[in-house]
Design a protein around this motif. Structure first.
Motif, PDB file in Angstrom:
ATOM      1  N   GLU A 275      11.368 114.761  84.644  1.00 24.89           N
ATOM      2  CA  GLU A 275      12.095 113.486  84.642  1.00 24.89           C
ATOM      3  C   GLU A 275      13.108 113.438  83.509  1.00 24.89           C
ATOM      4  O   GLU A 275      12.857 113.939  82.409  1.00 24.89           O
ATOM      5  CB  GLU A 275      11.110 112.320  84.468  1.00 24.89           C
ATOM      6  CG  GLU A 275      11.787 110.955  84.306  1.00 24.89           C
ATOM      7  CD  GLU A 275      10.803 109.871  83.933  1.00 24.89           C
ATOM      8  OE1 GLU A 275      11.228 108.897  83.289  1.00 24.89           O
ATOM      9  OE2 GLU A 275       9.608 110.003  84.268  1.00 24.89           O
ATOM     10  N   GLY A 276      14.248 112.831  83.760  1.00 27.00           N
ATOM     11  CA  GLY A 276      15.252 112.620  82.722  1.00 27.00           C
ATOM     12  C   GLY A 276      16.136 111.444  83.070  1.00 27.00           C
ATOM     13  O   GLY A 276      16.084 110.913  84.186  1.00 27.00           O
ATOM     14  N   ALA A 277      16.937 111.017  82.122  1.00 27.43           N
ATOM     15  CA  ALA A 277      17.879 109.929  82.371  1.00 27.43           C
ATOM     16  C   ALA A 277      18.987 110.412  83.300  1.00 27.43           C
ATOM     17  O   ALA A 277      19.345 111.589  83.309  1.00 27.43           O
ATOM     18  CB  ALA A 277      18.467 109.437  81.058  1.00 27.43           C
ATOM     19  N   GLY A 278      19.515 109.503  84.087  1.00 30.97           N
ATOM     20  CA  GLY A 278      20.616 109.835  84.981  1.00 30.97           C
ATOM     21  C   GLY A 278      21.819 108.962  84.703  1.00 30.97           C
ATOM     22  O   GLY A 278      21.726 107.965  83.980  1.00 30.97           O
ATOM     23  N   THR A 279      22.949 109.321  85.277  1.00 27.67           N
ATOM     24  CA  THR A 279      24.161 108.517  85.111  1.00 27.67           C
ATOM     25  C   THR A 279      24.657 107.949  86.443  1.00 27.67           C
ATOM     26  O   THR A 279      25.739 107.361  86.494  1.00 27.67           O
ATOM     27  CB  THR A 279      25.293 109.350  84.470  1.00 27.67           C
ATOM     28  OG1 THR A 279      25.478 110.562  85.219  1.00 27.67           O
ATOM     29  CG2 THR A 279      24.963 109.699  83.036  1.00 27.67           C
ATOM     30  N   ASP A 280      23.880 108.120  87.517  1.00 30.89           N
ATOM     31  CA  ASP A 280      24.287 107.524  88.785  1.00 30.89           C
ATOM     32  C   ASP A 280      23.986 106.031  88.769  1.00 30.89           C
ATOM     33  O   ASP A 280      23.024 105.581  88.151  1.00 30.89           O
ATOM     34  CB  ASP A 280      23.588 108.201  89.954  1.00 30.89           C
ATOM     35  CG  ASP A 280      22.076 108.134  89.865  1.00 30.89           C
ATOM     36  OD1 ASP A 280      21.536 108.680  88.886  1.00 30.89           O
ATOM     37  OD2 ASP A 280      21.438 107.535  90.764  1.00 30.89           O
ATOM     38  N   ILE A 281      24.831 105.260  89.431  1.00 28.40           N
ATOM     39  CA  ILE A 281      24.662 103.813  89.469  1.00 28.40           C
ATOM     40  C   ILE A 281      24.724 103.307  90.903  1.00 28.40           C
ATOM     41  O   ILE A 281      25.222 103.976  91.801  1.00 28.40           O
ATOM     42  CB  ILE A 281      25.724 103.085  88.611  1.00 28.40           C
ATOM     43  CG1 ILE A 281      27.135 103.264  89.209  1.00 28.40           C
ATOM     44  CG2 ILE A 281      25.691 103.587  87.175  1.00 28.40           C
ATOM     45  CD1 ILE A 281      28.200 102.407  88.533  1.00 28.40           C
ATOM     46  N   ASN A 282      24.197 102.091  91.089  1.00 31.35           N
ATOM     47  CA  ASN A 282      24.209 101.435  92.392  1.00 31.35           C
ATOM     48  C   ASN A 282      24.781 100.036  92.204  1.00 31.35           C
ATOM     49  O   ASN A 282      24.442  99.355  91.230  1.00 31.35           O
ATOM     50  CB  ASN A 282      22.779 101.372  92.943  1.00 31.35           C
ATOM     51  CG  ASN A 282      22.709 100.797  94.334  1.00 31.35           C
ATOM     52  OD1 ASN A 282      22.698  99.585  94.502  1.00 31.35           O
ATOM     53  ND2 ASN A 282      22.635 101.664  95.328  1.00 31.35           N
ATOM     54  N   TYR A 283      25.636  99.596  93.122  1.00 26.97           N
ATOM     55  CA  TYR A 283      26.331  98.325  92.908  1.00 26.97           C
ATOM     56  C   TYR A 283      26.775  97.713  94.234  1.00 26.97           C
ATOM     57  O   TYR A 283      26.758  98.373  95.284  1.00 26.97           O
ATOM     58  CB  TYR A 283      27.544  98.533  91.995  1.00 26.97           C
ATOM     59  CG  TYR A 283      28.526  99.572  92.512  1.00 26.97           C
ATOM     60  CD1 TYR A 283      29.674  99.197  93.201  1.00 26.97           C
ATOM     61  CD2 TYR A 283      28.299 100.931  92.317  1.00 26.97           C
ATOM     62  CE1 TYR A 283      30.562 100.143  93.679  1.00 26.97           C
ATOM     63  CE2 TYR A 283      29.181 101.885  92.790  1.00 26.97           C
ATOM     64  CZ  TYR A 283      30.315 101.486  93.472  1.00 26.97           C
ATOM     65  OH  TYR A 283      31.192 102.428  93.950  1.00 26.97           O
ATOM     66  N   LEU A 284      27.160  96.433  94.178  1.00 22.57           N
ATOM     67  CA  LEU A 284      27.717  95.726  95.325  1.00 22.57           C
ATOM     68  C   LEU A 284      29.227  95.586  95.149  1.00 22.57           C
ATOM     69  O   LEU A 284      29.720  95.415  94.031  1.00 22.57           O
ATOM     70  CB  LEU A 284      27.105  94.332  95.469  1.00 22.57           C
ATOM     71  CG  LEU A 284      25.629  94.233  95.839  1.00 22.57           C
ATOM     72  CD1 LEU A 284      25.212  92.759  95.907  1.00 22.57           C
ATOM     73  CD2 LEU A 284      25.345  94.921  97.168  1.00 22.57           C
ATOM     74  N   VAL A 285      29.943  95.630  96.268  1.00 29.26           N
ATOM     75  CA  VAL A 285      31.394  95.447  96.275  1.00 29.26           C
ATOM     76  C   VAL A 285      31.728  94.221  97.114  1.00 29.26           C
ATOM     77  O   VAL A 285      31.229  94.078  98.236  1.00 29.26           O
ATOM     78  CB  VAL A 285      32.109  96.677  96.869  1.00 29.26           C
ATOM     79  CG1 VAL A 285      33.627  96.495  96.807  1.00 29.26           C
ATOM     80  CG2 VAL A 285      31.679  97.952  96.147  1.00 29.26           C
ATOM     81  N   PHE A 286      32.560  93.334  96.588  1.00 26.81           N
ATOM     82  CA  PHE A 286      33.004  92.139  97.321  1.00 26.81           C
ATOM     83  C   PHE A 286      34.421  92.374  97.830  1.00 26.81           C
ATOM     84  O   PHE A 286      35.317  92.726  97.064  1.00 26.81           O
ATOM     85  CB  PHE A 286      32.966  90.910  96.412  1.00 26.81           C
ATOM     86  CG  PHE A 286      31.579  90.485  96.018  1.00 26.81           C
ATOM     87  CD1 PHE A 286      30.883  89.543  96.757  1.00 26.81           C
ATOM     88  CD2 PHE A 286      30.957  91.048  94.900  1.00 26.81           C
ATOM     89  CE1 PHE A 286      29.601  89.162  96.402  1.00 26.81           C
ATOM     90  CE2 PHE A 286      29.679  90.671  94.536  1.00 26.81           C
ATOM     91  CZ  PHE A 286      28.993  89.721  95.289  1.00 26.81           C
ATOM     92  N   ASN A 287      34.601  92.161  99.119  1.00 31.39           N
ATOM     93  CA  ASN A 287      35.881  92.427  99.768  1.00 31.39           C
ATOM     94  C   ASN A 287      36.770  91.184  99.714  1.00 31.39           C
ATOM     95  O   ASN A 287      36.421  90.144 100.294  1.00 31.39           O
ATOM     96  CB  ASN A 287      35.631  92.823 101.224  1.00 31.39           C
ATOM     97  CG  ASN A 287      36.892  93.276 101.936  1.00 31.39           C
ATOM     98  OD1 ASN A 287      38.000  93.099 101.448  1.00 31.39           O
ATOM     99  ND2 ASN A 287      36.720  93.861 103.104  1.00 31.39           N
TER     100      ASN A 287
END
Length: 527
Positions: A275-287
């Motif tokens: 296990e290690g830290a990651g730099t991927d992110i998850n987010y919402l986009v408003f159109n």
């Protein structure tokens, strides 16, 4: 060039855990006696042509193509690979020169020279594929091939991040004879110069890699061959690991499976989890084309209601961390502007935001997500978002979904009012978590003409090679993003590698963008 001590955190963390867990640092023989090392992932390529890909296809590209610069294991900045040396030749960061290694060839024996490098970059911009990486070359004016081994990149503006762009698999070098200047390659063949050749490829199923004996670069291959198996879901992938049909799993492990693999019980005998830290992110986009998502008050009310901690704990079993900025933890310039602005989830505050804008009825929103890109929890995540928003009494939410290939087409056409995206960085610098999402043309297909960011903050930050000196610019950019609330960060991932205990190298196989360098994997020769 950059001060990026913190951005190496994913690799450093994995290495340290590998030592504690007894997972690594055994030498590998590189022997093929037991056959190729088999790696399982849910990140199947969308294309084999680098000019068409700004996505998870890079996982494969890193191993079969070569770039001028790349990341040797443990490196904190890009170092020469196909290049012998590279550097800015002026004080304004607008002329970048690379000298190629002598005697480079592609896997078929064709010459890899300066003209081939120029061809590789020119075709990316000429083709300008809708899902391609041309947007990464916004600062490039033109490429000069001087003789056989010298290439000069002339930039139209200062760009201290350009060496990091060159190190992305998007800038893979291709053979001019096999890759047209104005069109994508149509077949499933690959002519690269990377550590491996693509011996066989079955779309969505397998990629068989064997050593490229013509390769000249820094990769020290610790194995003779690798087979990548593509899975639709985490469960069958983990089942294949436990039954020894695959040796390693990486991208796409579900939270429940990670938790289960972390237990010391009979089911996990002979397995290791790193296990290690990651730099991927998850987010919402408003159109902004949607009448409701276009309203700033609606977006800010959603931001005030969403409970990131619940998402991380309930849905992802704490295998991810709540995120309050588009710039993840571990990178220079990270702040927590969403928490600083909105604090804890509070439906009463959200209601005041809406009524203050004259909105008194429940807001109808349609949230879209992809069914086969970011893991099996995605559907559960969006059900939880629907629950949170509707329980506030302020929203009525409809959920819709599509497979990734058609999902991409939909958001590029602006069809979705609100939609989910994930981001695996092109390179681990705060610039790469802001620049791709703003401007008239961006990675999201929804124009975001943020003038302060695009004309002042980003250009000014790119004049500075010492990234520690641009923190204030990135902090201000994050404040602008929060004020607009066009992008809503949800969580930041961690990096997990699960493998058979006789496999070494998982702890050093991830580059700073958490792309797996397959050549670091080997079978242990002793205990």
């Amino acid at each position: 060039m950059f001060n990026r001590k913190r951005s190496l955190r994913p690799v450093a963390a994995i290495a340290s855990i590998g030592m504690v867990a007894g997972c690594g640092y055994f030498s590998g023989s590189g022997s093929d006696d037991q056959g190729p090392i088999v790696v399982g992932t849910t990140s199947a390529p969308s294309t084999l042509d680098p000019a068409a890909s700004w996505d998870g296809s890079w996982e494969l590209f890193r191993n079969i193509y070569q770039t001028l610069l790349a990341y040797p294991s443990g490196a904190t900045t890009p170092e020469p690979d196909a290049a012998k040396s590279c550097a800015f030749t002026d004080t304004t960061n607008r002329a970048y020169r690379c000298e190629l290694r002598a005697g480079l060839t592609f896997s078929n024996g064709d010459k890899l020279d300066a003209q081939a490098v120029k061809h590789s970059f020119d075709r990316i911009r000429e083709i300008n594929a809708p899902s391609g990486p041309a947007g990464l070359l916004g600062s490039l004016d033109h490429v000069q091939a001087l003789g056989d081994r010298e290439v000069v990149f002339r930039l139209n503006k200062a760009d201290a991040t350009f060496p990091f762009v060159l190190a992305t698999p998007a800038m893979s070098l291709v053979d001019p004879k096999g890759y047209p200047a104005d069109a994508l390659r149509k077949d499933s063949g690959v002519i690269g110069s990377g550590p491996y050749k693509l011996q066989d490829y079955q779309e969505g199923k397998t990629a068989q890699l064997v050593r490229n004996e013509r390769y000249k670069g820094f990769a020290d291959r610790r194995n003779g061959a690798v087979t990548i198996r593509y899975f639709q879901d985490s469960a069958p992938m983990v089942k294949a690991l436990r039954s020894k049909k695959i040796d390693v799993t990486y991208r796409g492990l579900a939270a429940d499976d990670i938790v289960a693999l972390g237990r010391k019980d009979a089911a996990n005998k002979g397995l290791q989890l790193v296990e290690g830290a990651g730099t991927d992110i998850n987010y919402l986009v408003f159109n902004p084309k949607d009448p409701w998502a276009a309203k700033r008050a609606v977006r800010r009310a959603v931001a005030q209601v969403v409970d990131r901690t619940a998402l991380a704990h309930t849905i992802y079993k704490d295998t991810v961390e709540p995120l309050y900025s588009m710039v993840p933890q571990g990178l220079t310039g990270h702040t927590t502007p969403y928490f600083d602005t909105f604090g804890d989830p509070d439906p009463a505050k959200a209601k005041r935001i809406l009524t203050g804008a004259g909105i008194d009825e429940p807001v109808p929103l349609t949230l879209w997500y992809t069914t086969d890109r970011y893991g099996s929890e995605t559907a559960l995540e969006f059900k939880e978002l629907k629950r949170q928003l509707e329980d506030s009494g302020l929203f009525t939410v409809t959920l819709k979904s599509r497979p990734w290939k058609t999902y991409v087409v939909g958001y590029q056409k602006g069809e979705y009012p609100v939609f989910g995206r994930g981001w695996f960085p092109d390179f681990p610098d705060a610039d790469n978590f802001i620049a791709p999402f703003v401007g008239e043309q961006n990675a999201l297909g929804t124009p975001y003409p943020s003038k302060e960011i695009t004309t002042t903050l980003l250009p000014r930050s790119r004049q500075e090679s010492d990234r520690g000196q641009v923190v204030k610019d990135f902090e201000q950019a994050q404040r602008v993003l929060v004020d607009d609330a066009r992008l809503l960060p949800l969580w930041q991932g961690k990096a997990y590698v699960a493998a058979s205990e006789d496999i070494s190298g998982g702890e050093r196989a991830l580059d700073p963008s958490t792309i797996m360098m397959m050549w670091e994997l080997s079978r242990k020769t002793s205990w």
